[in-house]
Motif scaffolding. Structure first.
Motif, PDB file in Angstrom:
ATOM      1  N   LEU A  92      -0.202   3.888 -18.455  1.00  0.00           N
ATOM      2  CA  LEU A  92      -0.736   3.330 -17.194  1.00  0.00           C
ATOM      3  C   LEU A  92       0.146   3.754 -16.154  1.00  0.00           C
ATOM      4  N   ILE A  93       1.232   4.346 -16.463  1.00  0.00           N
ATOM      5  CA  ILE A  93       2.509   4.709 -15.539  1.00  0.00           C
ATOM      6  C   ILE A  93       2.461   6.309 -15.456  1.00  0.00           C
ATOM      7  N   PRO A  94       2.394   6.880 -14.275  1.00  0.00           N
ATOM      8  CA  PRO A  94       2.464   8.333 -14.211  1.00  0.00           C
ATOM      9  C   PRO A  94       3.708   8.724 -14.408  1.00  0.00           C
ATOM     10  N   PRO A  95       3.783  10.311 -14.595  1.00  0.00           N
ATOM     11  CA  PRO A  95       4.976  10.882 -14.770  1.00  0.00           C
ATOM     12  C   PRO A  95       5.923  10.500 -13.633  1.00  0.00           C
ATOM     13  N   ARG A  96       7.156  10.429 -13.706  1.00  0.00           N
ATOM     14  CA  ARG A  96       8.138  10.313 -12.685  1.00  0.00           C
ATOM     15  C   ARG A  96       8.705  11.518 -11.984  1.00  0.00           C
ATOM     16  N   ASP A  97       7.408  11.874 -11.415  1.00  0.00           N
ATOM     17  CA  ASP A  97       7.466  13.222 -10.412  1.00  0.00           C
ATOM     18  C   ASP A  97       7.495  13.021  -8.998  1.00  0.00           C
ATOM     19  N   GLY A  98       7.340  11.863  -8.563  1.00  0.00           N
ATOM     20  CA  GLY A  98       7.338  11.916  -6.985  1.00  0.00           C
ATOM     21  C   GLY A  98       5.676  11.584  -6.466  1.00  0.00           C
ATOM     22  N   GLY A  99       4.944  11.915  -7.323  1.00  0.00           N
ATOM     23  CA  GLY A  99       3.545  12.101  -7.219  1.00  0.00           C
ATOM     24  C   GLY A  99       3.110  13.204  -6.436  1.00  0.00           C
ATOM     25  N   PRO A 100       1.880  13.310  -6.070  1.00  0.00           N
ATOM     26  CA  PRO A 100       1.178  14.713  -5.518  1.00  0.00           C
ATOM     27  C   PRO A 100       1.897  14.706  -4.077  1.00  0.00           C
ATOM     28  N   ASP A 101       2.328  13.892  -3.443  1.00  0.00           N
ATOM     29  CA  ASP A 101       2.971  14.214  -2.067  1.00  0.00           C
ATOM     30  C   ASP A 101       4.446  13.677  -1.867  1.00  0.00           C
ATOM     31  N   GLY A 102       5.018  13.361  -2.954  1.00  0.00           N
ATOM     32  CA  GLY A 102       6.508  12.836  -3.040  1.00  0.00           C
ATOM     33  C   GLY A 102       6.453  11.489  -2.504  1.00  0.00           C
ATOM     34  N   ARG A 103       5.546  10.853  -2.625  1.00  0.00           N
ATOM     35  CA  ARG A 103       5.707   9.104  -2.306  1.00  0.00           C
ATOM     36  C   ARG A 103       5.159   8.440  -3.232  1.00  0.00           C
ATOM     37  N   GLN A 104       5.384   8.951  -4.383  1.00  0.00           N
ATOM     38  CA  GLN A 104       5.168   7.933  -5.555  1.00  0.00           C
ATOM     39  C   GLN A 104       6.200   6.964  -5.721  1.00  0.00           C
ATOM     40  N   LEU A 105       5.730   5.698  -6.192  1.00  0.00           N
ATOM     41  CA  LEU A 105       6.694   4.633  -6.367  1.00  0.00           C
ATOM     42  C   LEU A 105       6.971   4.959  -7.676  1.00  0.00           C
ATOM     43  N   GLY A 151      -7.112   7.457  -9.672  1.00  0.00           N
ATOM     44  CA  GLY A 151      -6.765   6.206  -9.335  1.00  0.00           C
ATOM     45  C   GLY A 151      -5.081   5.591  -9.722  1.00  0.00           C
ATOM     46  N   MET A 152      -4.717   6.293 -11.020  1.00  0.00           N
ATOM     47  CA  MET A 152      -3.492   5.970 -11.325  1.00  0.00           C
ATOM     48  C   MET A 152      -2.433   6.594 -10.346  1.00  0.00           C
ATOM     49  N   ARG A 153      -2.638   7.632  -9.578  1.00  0.00           N
ATOM     50  CA  ARG A 153      -1.780   8.382  -8.799  1.00  0.00           C
ATOM     51  C   ARG A 153      -1.839   7.390  -7.311  1.00  0.00           C
ATOM     52  N   LEU A 154      -2.913   6.926  -7.035  1.00  0.00           N
ATOM     53  CA  LEU A 154      -3.049   6.198  -5.718  1.00  0.00           C
ATOM     54  C   LEU A 154      -2.395   4.961  -5.915  1.00  0.00           C
ATOM     55  N   PHE A 155      -2.518   4.219  -6.960  1.00  0.00           N
ATOM     56  CA  PHE A 155      -2.318   2.942  -7.365  1.00  0.00           C
ATOM     57  C   PHE A 155      -0.821   2.878  -7.055  1.00  0.00           C
ATOM     58  N   HIS A 156      -0.064   3.719  -7.488  1.00  0.00           N
ATOM     59  CA  HIS A 156       1.329   3.941  -7.432  1.00  0.00           C
ATOM     60  C   HIS A 156       1.949   4.919  -6.380  1.00  0.00           C
ATOM     61  N   SER A 157       1.109   5.021  -5.085  1.00  0.00           N
ATOM     62  CA  SER A 157       1.600   5.759  -4.303  1.00  0.00           C
ATOM     63  C   SER A 157       1.845   5.108  -2.854  1.00  0.00           C
TER      64      SER A 157
END
Length: 636
Positions: free
Chosen positions: A613-626, A229-235
């Motif tokens: 509550l903030i994901p690692p600043r790694d771009g996310g699973p598909d590179g579209r993380q905010l 959910g965290m990854r999705l929320f920030h995607s």
């Protein structure tokens, strides 16, 4: 000493509640954005068998930790009560095996990023240390304290809100020594007077309820689902043009999960990763999102409805939304329990043209329920490719299937753990008379006095009755009315909006359903005399004092072209009304009291509770993380 290392399958006879006692997972996902699979392991836990004093049996084990002497302390360690006899810990995922200590006694070790300590004494504070190295080293060990609930008998089903108002004038309380206002109270009478009011309002019981409710909600969330959910929320993948995320308007590091703007900027931002002041689409001087972005923290505490107009609501007949598909799909997935309101709500921003994307641009019908449903599945869910997201969905749901129902459920689980309810006022209710200063105590007394009227809407420990109320806030912005005249008639057509909780209110401005008021004091002043407040607002063009519109040429005409007339129409339609005649000094006191409702973990954006509550600043699973930043380019 009882030391347990548990990495085996849990027996089917293990109580379900212990299986799901795995929150705290304000989980920080692994660096690749995918689960390592350990979230499906049972909870590492320690059970105290010493009769409830919280100390394990001693033995001759060395309690100084590991021998490497160069380990790094786990990041973002947090601890919270899960019940009257258990406390949950969590920290940033990094694949290291950690030893967990309660006090000086080692109680377990785990390669997971969470741990639940069970069999504890009720109403007792414990201190924990988590280390992969030397427990004596501050660089190798992280420490946190947490307190169990007052008892183990509260089922956690009441959220601490109160709709049965009990208040009276200050002079009616014998303990207040005939004072007519908090300004007249002698210093020596402050505590007895305030405590009498708290007793009348049954505040201690409401506080016990809200804490038990929060503990239950925390304990029910599975770490893998929260991480997903965290990854999705920030995607940004969940927006039509992949330029907007939920966190574009609800950033945990800004105002308890808001954006600090009067009205948010959704799609087409000039800089999609810029969140809060300075965010703009470069075209619309007045944002086309009509209402203020409410803080997402404590959203799990709401039991009646969500959105400013409660259009996602829980009724005696079940979940009610504007979409039969959403209502049916949500109830099929999670019933009408803890996640239902949040899961249902998560379906709507993604299909709002101004917020996250226009479905008609993809050829879908925005006049039919089926059009929105198809868009969510065929565009948004399909955008999450299995190669990038499959392992996260498998960890959360048991298989890699991706659909929007699962997306919304995971987002709801992540939102559910964003709970910030610790504050100085609650410390005072617990008995710490030094938690508030004299002015704050006088402010609390003024707030709860019958003549102020504050508790008519903001009662209980949740400080809201969760209903709709027409209070004639100034009409500004583009409005929700289809005529385009700027009107927003709220949830029942007469300017009624959901009564917000006052928990953390001091850090969640600008205030009002359009962010009309630049200061909390001005917001409180509105209730002194609404008619005068409306006149003052438009005569002084106060909308132009809002940071978002500072320097805007012809500001008043652009931000509120019909504002005065529209506001007066709403005011008249509701019979006018609304005056408590508080003095300037009394309003100052109320504002000081409201500041005591702020959770320090929410106020400090660098706190472990917020950063978890903030994901690692790694771009996310598909590179579209905010990976959010402020206007100065600083990471949020």
């Amino acid at each position: 000493m009882n030391i347990q290392r548990i990495n085996l399958e849990v027996s089917c006879t293990t109580p379900l509640r212990l299986l799901i006692l795995s929150l705290l997972l304000l989980v920080v996902g692994c660096s690749s954005g995918s689960s390592n699979g350990d979230d499906n392991s049972p909870l590492d836990s320690a059970t105290d068998n010493t009769g409830g004093d919280g100390n394990s049996d001693p033995d001759t084990d060395d309690n100084t930790g590991g021998e490497t002497g160069n380990a790094t302390a786990p990041a973002k360690l947090i601890g919270n009560a899960f019940s009257g006899s258990s406390i949950g810990l969590s920290w940033g995922r990094d694949g290291v095996t950690y030893s967990i200590y309660r006090g000086s006694e080692k109680i377990g070790e785990t390669s997971n990023h969470y741990f639940v300590d069970q069999g504890l004494a009720v109403n007792t504070e414990y201190t924990y240390s988590v280390t992969a190295g030397n427990i004596e080293s501050d660089t190798e060990t992280a420490r946190v304290s947490a307190k169990t609930l007052l008892n183990n008998t509260n089922n956690g089903l009441s959220n601490g809100a109160d709709i049965v108002v009990e208040n009276d004038r200050i002079s009616s309380f014998a303990e207040c020594n005939n004072a007519r206002s908090a300004l007249e109270l002698l210093e020596g009478d402050l505590d007895s007077c305030l405590q009498a009011m708290l007793a009348l309002n049954n505040m201690a019981a409401h506080l016990e309820d809200i804490r038990a409710f929060a503990a239950r909600v925390r304990s029910e969330q599975h770490p893998a689902k929260v991480e997903l959910g965290m990854r999705l929320f920030h995607s940004k993948s969940l927006s039509g043009d992949s330029d907007t995320a939920c966190s574009s308007c609800h950033q945990p590091a800004v105002g308890c999960g808001g954006d600090g703007l009067s009205m948010p900027v959704g799609v087409n931002a000039v800089d999609p990763d810029l969140v809060g002041p300075g965010r703009s689409d470069g075209l619309n001087e007045v944002p086309i999102v009509a209402r203020n972005a409410q803080p997402i923290c404590n959203v799990a505490l709401w039991t009646r409805g969500l959105f400013w107009d409660n259009r996602v609501a829980m009724t005696d007949r079940g979940l009610r939304t504007d979409s039969r598909d959403v209502s049916n799909n949500t109830e099929s997935a999670v019933g009408t329990g803890t996640l239902a309101l949040m899961m249902a709500q998560a379906h709507f921003p993604v299909t709002d043209a101004a917020e996250m994307g226009d479905i008609t641009q993809f050829g879908y019908d925005n006049t039919s329920d089926s059009g929105f449903t198809a868009y969510r599945e065929e565009i948004l869910a399909e955008k999450l490719d299995s190669a990038s997201w499959g392992s996260l969905f498998t960890a959360a749901f048991g298989d890699p299937a991706i659909d929007f129902s699962r997306i919304a459920e995971a987002i709801a689980a992540y939102e559910a753990v964003q709970l910030f309810i610790d504050n100085p006022f609650f410390d005072y209710v617990d008995g710490d008379q030094d938690a508030l200063n004299s002015d704050e105590k006088r402010g609390a007394i003024t707030f709860m006095a019958g003549n102020s009227g504050c508790t008519n809407c903001h009662a209980g420990a949740f400080f809201t009755n969760q209903g709709l109320r027409a209070v004639s806030y100034p009409q500004i912005g583009v409005g929700k009315d289809g005529s385009g005249n700027g009107a927003d008639l709220g949830g029942n057509g007469v300017g009624s909006f959901r009564i917000p909780t006052l928990l953390n209110v001091a850090i969640t401005g600008p205030w009002g359903h359009n962010g009309q008021f630049a200061t909390l004091k001005r917001n409180v002043e509105h209730y002194r005399d609404r008619a005068s407040s409306i006149a003052q607002y438009f005569a002084g063009s106060e909308m132009c004092n809002l940071a978002q519109f500072a320097g805007l040429q012809d500001c008043a005409i652009k931000v509120a072209p019909n504002g005065l007339a529209l506001t007066q129409n709403i005011f008249n339609a509701n019979g006018g009304g609304g005056a408590n005649n508080l003095s300037d000094a009394e309003i100052e006191l109320v504002v000081k009291f409201l500041g005591t409702l702020t959770d320090p973990g929410a106020a400090n954006s660098d706190s472990n509770a917020t950063q978890a509550l903030i994901p690692p600043r790694d771009g996310g699973p598909d590179g579209r993380q905010l990976d959010a930043k402020d206007v100065a380019g600083n990471a949020l």
